[in-house]
Design a protein around this motif. Sequence first.
Motif, PDB file in Angstrom:
ATOM      1  N   HIS A 193       0.807  -1.213   0.000  1.00 34.56           N
ATOM      2  CA  HIS A 193       0.000   0.000   0.000  1.00 34.56           C
ATOM      3  C   HIS A 193       0.853   1.282   0.000  1.00 34.56           C
ATOM      4  O   HIS A 193       0.731   2.101  -0.919  1.00 34.56           O
ATOM      5  CB  HIS A 193      -0.977  -0.063   1.182  1.00 34.56           C
ATOM      6  N   ILE A 252       3.010   1.647  -3.368  1.00 35.34           N
ATOM      7  CA  ILE A 252       2.385   2.110  -4.606  1.00 35.34           C
ATOM      8  C   ILE A 252       1.824   3.521  -4.471  1.00 35.34           C
ATOM      9  O   ILE A 252       1.342   4.088  -5.436  1.00 35.34           O
ATOM     10  CB  ILE A 252       1.278   1.146  -5.095  1.00 35.34           C
ATOM     11  N   ILE A 253       1.850   4.089  -3.265  1.00 32.52           N
ATOM     12  CA  ILE A 253       1.480   5.509  -3.139  1.00 32.52           C
ATOM     13  C   ILE A 253       2.727   6.371  -3.302  1.00 32.52           C
ATOM     14  O   ILE A 253       2.784   7.273  -4.134  1.00 32.52           O
ATOM     15  CB  ILE A 253       0.846   5.800  -1.765  1.00 32.52           C
ATOM     16  N   TYR A 271      -2.610   9.597  -6.032  1.00 33.28           N
ATOM     17  CA  TYR A 271      -2.135   8.217  -5.919  1.00 33.28           C
ATOM     18  C   TYR A 271      -2.672   7.537  -4.672  1.00 33.28           C
ATOM     19  O   TYR A 271      -2.921   6.334  -4.678  1.00 33.28           O
ATOM     20  CB  TYR A 271      -0.598   8.176  -5.939  1.00 33.28           C
ATOM     21  N   ALA A 331      -4.633   4.053  -4.813  1.00 26.70           N
ATOM     22  CA  ALA A 331      -4.179   2.861  -4.100  1.00 26.70           C
ATOM     23  C   ALA A 331      -5.232   2.371  -3.122  1.00 26.70           C
ATOM     24  O   ALA A 331      -5.411   1.174  -2.928  1.00 26.70           O
ATOM     25  CB  ALA A 331      -2.878   3.157  -3.360  1.00 26.70           C
ATOM     26  N   VAL A 357      -1.647   1.602 -10.473  1.00 30.92           N
ATOM     27  CA  VAL A 357      -1.704   1.692  -9.009  1.00 30.92           C
ATOM     28  C   VAL A 357      -3.021   1.105  -8.489  1.00 30.92           C
ATOM     29  O   VAL A 357      -3.055   0.369  -7.507  1.00 30.92           O
ATOM     30  CB  VAL A 357      -1.539   3.159  -8.537  1.00 30.92           C
ATOM     31  N   GLY A 364      -3.236  -1.978  -6.055  1.00 23.57           N
ATOM     32  CA  GLY A 364      -3.854  -1.660  -4.773  1.00 23.57           C
ATOM     33  C   GLY A 364      -4.984  -2.614  -4.438  1.00 23.57           C
ATOM     34  O   GLY A 364      -5.228  -2.941  -3.289  1.00 23.57           O
TER      35      GLY A 364
END
Lengths: 177, 559
Positions: B424, B427-428, B460, B464, B488, B492
């Motif tokens: 988490h 990917i942010i 983002y 996510a 993303v 996510g």
Amino acid sequence: MIVICGVIYPLAMTGVSQLVFPDQANASLTKNKEGKVIGSELIGQDFKGKQFFHGRISSIENNAAASGSNNYAPSNKDLIKRVEKSIVALKKENGNVETKDIPVDLLTNSGSGLDPHISVEAAKFQVPRVSKEAGISIEKLDELIKDTTEKRSLGVFGEPRVNVLLLNLKVQELQKK
Amino acid sequence: MGVLQIAVVILLLLLIVKPLGTYMYHVFSNQPNKTDKVFGGFEKLIYKISGLTERKAMTWKKYTISLILTNVVLVAVGYLILRLQNYLPFNPNGIDNMEPTTAFNTIISFMTNTNLQHYSGETGLSYFGQMAVIIMMMFTSAVTGIVVAIAFIRGITSKGKTLGNFFEDFVKGHTRLLLPMAVVVTLVLVGLKVPQTLDANITVTTVEGVKQTIATGPVASLVSIKHLGTNGGGFFGVNSSHPFENPTPLTNVIEMLSMWCIPASLTYTYGKFARNRKQGWVIFGAMSVLFLLFLSLAYVSESNGNPALTKLGLNTEQGSMEGKEMRFGIAQSALFTTVTTAATTGTVNNMHDTLTPLGGITPLAQMMLNVVFGGDGVGLVNMLMYAIIGVFICGLMVGRTPEFLGRKIEPKEMKLITVALLAHPLIILGPTAIAFLTDLGKGAISNPGFHGISQILYEYTSSAANNGSGFEGLADGTTFWNVTTGLVMLFGRYISIVALLAVAGSLVKKQPVPETIGTFRTDNTLFTGILIGVVLIIGALTFLPVIALGPIAEYLSIR
């Protein structure tokens, strides 16, 4: 699932809604005394004439084919500039008033750019100007505002407010007389 | 008055949790019950048409594969419709086919329950596209989330090898839960003036004699499922701040409760499955405490108004009204913002980009934590993941093998949970950094200064967390944004679903350990506190630096 949720469900809902709530399902259109459709009571209109009450700022000029606002951040310089400009304009239109007496909803852009309402204070703020330009007494206008004010839903939810379009329709009628 | 209206809405939610939670337990417990009579016949017909006469319980692998394949098929069909909508029926406003990368983004966005929108509904989609793609996926993606939660709950509360039959759960989630609820909510909304029509846009001459074109359509049927399914993609570009999507404070309350009720009630369903309702209330309690914390922050900051405007001598009585609607005011707007980012719905009734700097922390932080109620199903699963981490940490502190609901938590489960937990933030923060390094990313910023950091970070984070709201000033309709946020959203959603279903698959096989006096209890207030602590500490360690760079820096600069 695609067929049930994507086709049958929305079409069935449309059918039932049209039958049970024909007015609401068709965008709550508003007619004037002559029976001509002049807009939707839910969608704000751009009032420029001084004899009418004005709505909130709309960056899209209440163009209801689309929707939106400038999405200014609170720290954005352009926001400050726009507000300063509005303060000058409102002071010019409405006679000498103090900055702190201007209701904030008249200085700010609504989220949708189509907000049909203003606060009760914002309507009262414009009464002297409308009274002078439209030739209607202040007492009469105060009465119209009182009649048009929508209260909190169930007495609790939301804020008291005045629908600008419905208010102006009443102003227009009085003028015709 | 503001606090009172908020309190009434929360009270209404509390009244819904128990009946709805019990109902969902009956739907998914697969024991014969009253609801069979009402829906059984209809479901048999669906099973017959789709050839699902034999519905065996599945292992976690089979369950996960069925889930992903079903999602893949839906994505393929939806993509084709978006690309060909101009040639299909129900297009009275002559909307053109969607451009490929936007269609990619849109389809991923709706399948993953995110509903990030890089198009504007009035001008980008035909009525057929709105119905067959958007509305359809609002149902299917929400049910996907709910069945993941149900499978996970079965994994940690039952004994055997299997988690249930995916297809049966999937069908029941539609027929017994979302479809009936959506029908009721749609009709109530239409009664309260939300349009529902297939006619083309209306053109009128206004009081001052100007032409005004008013966009309408089958709005109510979309708005109801948009909230019930914690989806959030609006019929119109400005979503639920549009007077047609959300005409009165009453519809506002209905929409908030719609998106809130399923994630909140699932905690009760979990308690029923665990045969210990306190387990469910512990989770609900932890979520509620976090919720109230963030709600207060948003409400107080928005009520105080924008400090930059206060300096001009403006009256602060109304609060920060820029980007908000008169009919909602501060209380209904702040509550909506908190609910929509808690339940990761992503519908908005005011412009989040325009929130005051500190008020803007509320939506950001709730999406970063992703456990304050959370989206339909996935929120509960994420919170249970934190519960297992909490048990693990406490186990380490006292030097015992950690147990959760009588099952030993061992390295295999912890490794899988760590994958889900770390994916988490990765990917942010990763893509946010990439966006700042390239002109393609930086060029989209529309608000100068520290707020620009918040804009990209929000985009983002929202992707996510599969939320879908945006700091909408961001010019995100480009190939760069379509592709990066699309990826993303994919990661996510599915990384954590697969990892956590694997955890469930592993826990379901374990021999339950009998409860003794030395067992660490997970059904009391102490554990609620531990849970909140774990969530806040992990969240703060990961995200505090970047929050300081964005909203906090902006606040200090205009104070």
